[in-house]
Design a protein around this motif. Structure first.
Motif, PDB file in Angstrom:
ATOM      1  N   GLN A 194      -1.645  10.857 -11.388  1.00 42.32           N
ATOM      2  CA  GLN A 194      -1.803  10.649  -9.946  1.00 42.32           C
ATOM      3  C   GLN A 194      -2.891   9.642  -9.576  1.00 42.32           C
ATOM      4  OE1 GLN A 194      -2.400  14.682  -8.427  1.00 42.32           O
ATOM      5  NE2 GLN A 194      -0.182  14.959  -8.206  1.00 42.32           N
ATOM      6  N   VAL A 195      -3.560   9.064 -10.554  1.00 44.27           N
ATOM      7  CA  VAL A 195      -4.590   8.060 -10.289  1.00 44.27           C
ATOM      8  C   VAL A 195      -4.022   6.668 -10.560  1.00 44.27           C
ATOM      9  CG1 VAL A 195      -6.886   7.188 -10.879  1.00 44.27           C
ATOM     10  CG2 VAL A 195      -6.426   9.658 -10.886  1.00 44.27           C
ATOM     11  N   PRO A 239      -9.673   2.206 -12.078  1.00 45.33           N
ATOM     12  CA  PRO A 239      -9.171   3.253 -11.171  1.00 45.33           C
ATOM     13  C   PRO A 239      -9.478   2.897  -9.722  1.00 45.33           C
ATOM     14  CG  PRO A 239     -11.185   3.969 -12.248  1.00 45.33           C
ATOM     15  CD  PRO A 239     -10.807   2.680 -12.905  1.00 45.33           C
ATOM     16  N   GLN A 240      -8.549   3.227  -8.840  1.00 45.39           N
ATOM     17  CA  GLN A 240      -8.686   2.875  -7.424  1.00 45.39           C
ATOM     18  C   GLN A 240      -9.099   4.084  -6.586  1.00 45.39           C
ATOM     19  OE1 GLN A 240      -8.075  -0.570  -6.439  1.00 45.39           O
ATOM     20  NE2 GLN A 240      -8.339  -0.515  -8.668  1.00 45.39           N
ATOM     21  N   GLU A 241      -9.999   3.848  -5.652  1.00 42.12           N
ATOM     22  CA  GLU A 241     -10.353   4.872  -4.672  1.00 42.12           C
ATOM     23  C   GLU A 241      -9.390   4.750  -3.493  1.00 42.12           C
ATOM     24  OE1 GLU A 241     -14.386   4.725  -3.483  1.00 42.12           O
ATOM     25  OE2 GLU A 241     -15.185   4.898  -5.529  1.00 42.12           O
ATOM     26  N   GLU A 242      -8.679   5.814  -3.202  1.00 44.87           N
ATOM     27  CA  GLU A 242      -7.658   5.789  -2.154  1.00 44.87           C
ATOM     28  C   GLU A 242      -7.871   6.975  -1.209  1.00 44.87           C
ATOM     29  OE1 GLU A 242      -3.710   3.894  -3.827  1.00 44.87           O
ATOM     30  OE2 GLU A 242      -4.270   5.642  -5.050  1.00 44.87           O
ATOM     31  N   ASN A 293       4.139  10.718 -10.880  1.00 45.55           N
ATOM     32  CA  ASN A 293       2.679  10.834 -10.931  1.00 45.55           C
ATOM     33  C   ASN A 293       2.069  10.076 -12.103  1.00 45.55           C
ATOM     34  OD1 ASN A 293       3.684  13.976 -10.044  1.00 45.55           O
ATOM     35  ND2 ASN A 293       2.389  12.816  -8.642  1.00 45.55           N
TER      36      ASN A 293
END
Length: 285
Positions: free
Chosen positions: A196-197, A204-207, A222
């Motif tokens: 799911q990341v 890695p993205q901050e969403e 996922n």
């Protein structure tokens, strides 16, 4: 009997008072038609053309919600002025001699011209400026709710697209069907999803806008193996990740399919609720 007035044939054998309510009604049907009914055909044509130009100006600069409010108010005010002017002018014509413009054919031609200008302006606005949309699914919750009405800016072939934009694109699978998603990956980037990341070029993205409604991890939904986007491809996903049909399933979206970028809500869903007033006019982010 007959004569002329300023080069226009005049029927001197027929004198009929103008009906103010009818003049107002005709101007409500088509801007300027009430003026033509009153014998002021030049004024009627001028009013019609002025509204056409004013409408184009308003829609050309309505990327901001306040401009939309001011523009719509200006158009409504102008239409009211035209209706009142037609009503007052008709009241003054208790003994009116019919002119050449007072014929059903002239009224019909004027109405058709009004409709043609309206259709032309609508097409021009949707193609080059903005278009109104309604969100038809829950794939963008919590950012966008089902039933939200929003305006989107036409991007054209050269319009800039950046990560995080909420866009409207035509589905390559269903001709004529528009989807609403968020841009996640840009041309040339490598996309991967692990539990799911989302990872872009290994990072890695901050969403903060994402919602996960299910905790179980399913391959393809996922988790997704690395793939590198071509120079004209964008990877798009819905914010409601477990309820969205997006690039994880249909693949990257070619630039030619991307048509609009969402701007702001002009009529959010759940009218009357407390959140409705907070979201009214809010930018889509």
């Amino acid at each position: 009997m007959g004569g002329t007035m300023q080069g226009i044939p005049v029927r001197t054998d027929s004198t009929v008072a103008r009906k103010p309510w009818l003049a107002a009604l005709l101007s409500l049907v088509a801007v300027g038609l009430g003026q033509v009914y009153n014998g002021h055909w030049r004024r009627g044509v001028g009013f019609l053309l002025f509204e056409f130009v004013l409408g184009l100006i308003v829609f050309a600069f309505m990327e901001q919600f306040v401009v939309l409010l001011i523009g719509v108010s200006a158009l409504a005010g102008f239409n009211l002025f035209v209706i009142v002017e037609a009503f007052r002018s008709a009241k003054e014509k208790s003994a009116y001699t019919l002119k050449a413009c007072n014929r059903p054919l002239v009224y019909a031609v004027f109405l058709l011209c009004s409709l043609a200008l309206g259709l032309a302006s609508s097409w021009g606005v949707r193609t080059y400026f903005v278009k109104a949309y309604t969100c038809a699914s829950e794939s963008m919750v919590p950012t966008m709710r089902k039933g939200d009405h929003f305006l989107a800016k036409a991007l054209g072939a050269e319009g800039a697209i950046k990560r995080g934009d909420v866009i409207v694109f035509q589905s390559p699978e269903n001709d004529g069907v528009d989807f609403i998603k968020r841009v996640i990956g840009l041309p040339g980037e490598t996309i991967e999803i692990r539990d799911q990341v989302v990872f872009i070029n290994g990072q890695p993205q901050e969403e903060p806008y994402v919602r996960h409604s299910e905790s179980d991890v399913q391959p393809g939904r996922n988790s997704m193996a690395q793939q590198t986007l071509l120079s004209d491809e964008y990877f798009v996903m819905g914010d409601n990740r477990e309820a969205s049909y997006d690039s994880r399933f249909i693949g990257p979206i070619n630039r030619k399919w991307i048509r609009y970028r969402a701007l702001y809500y002009y009529f959010p869903a759940d009218f009357g609720s407390e959140s409705w007033s907070d979201r009214f006019g809010m930018a889509v982010r």
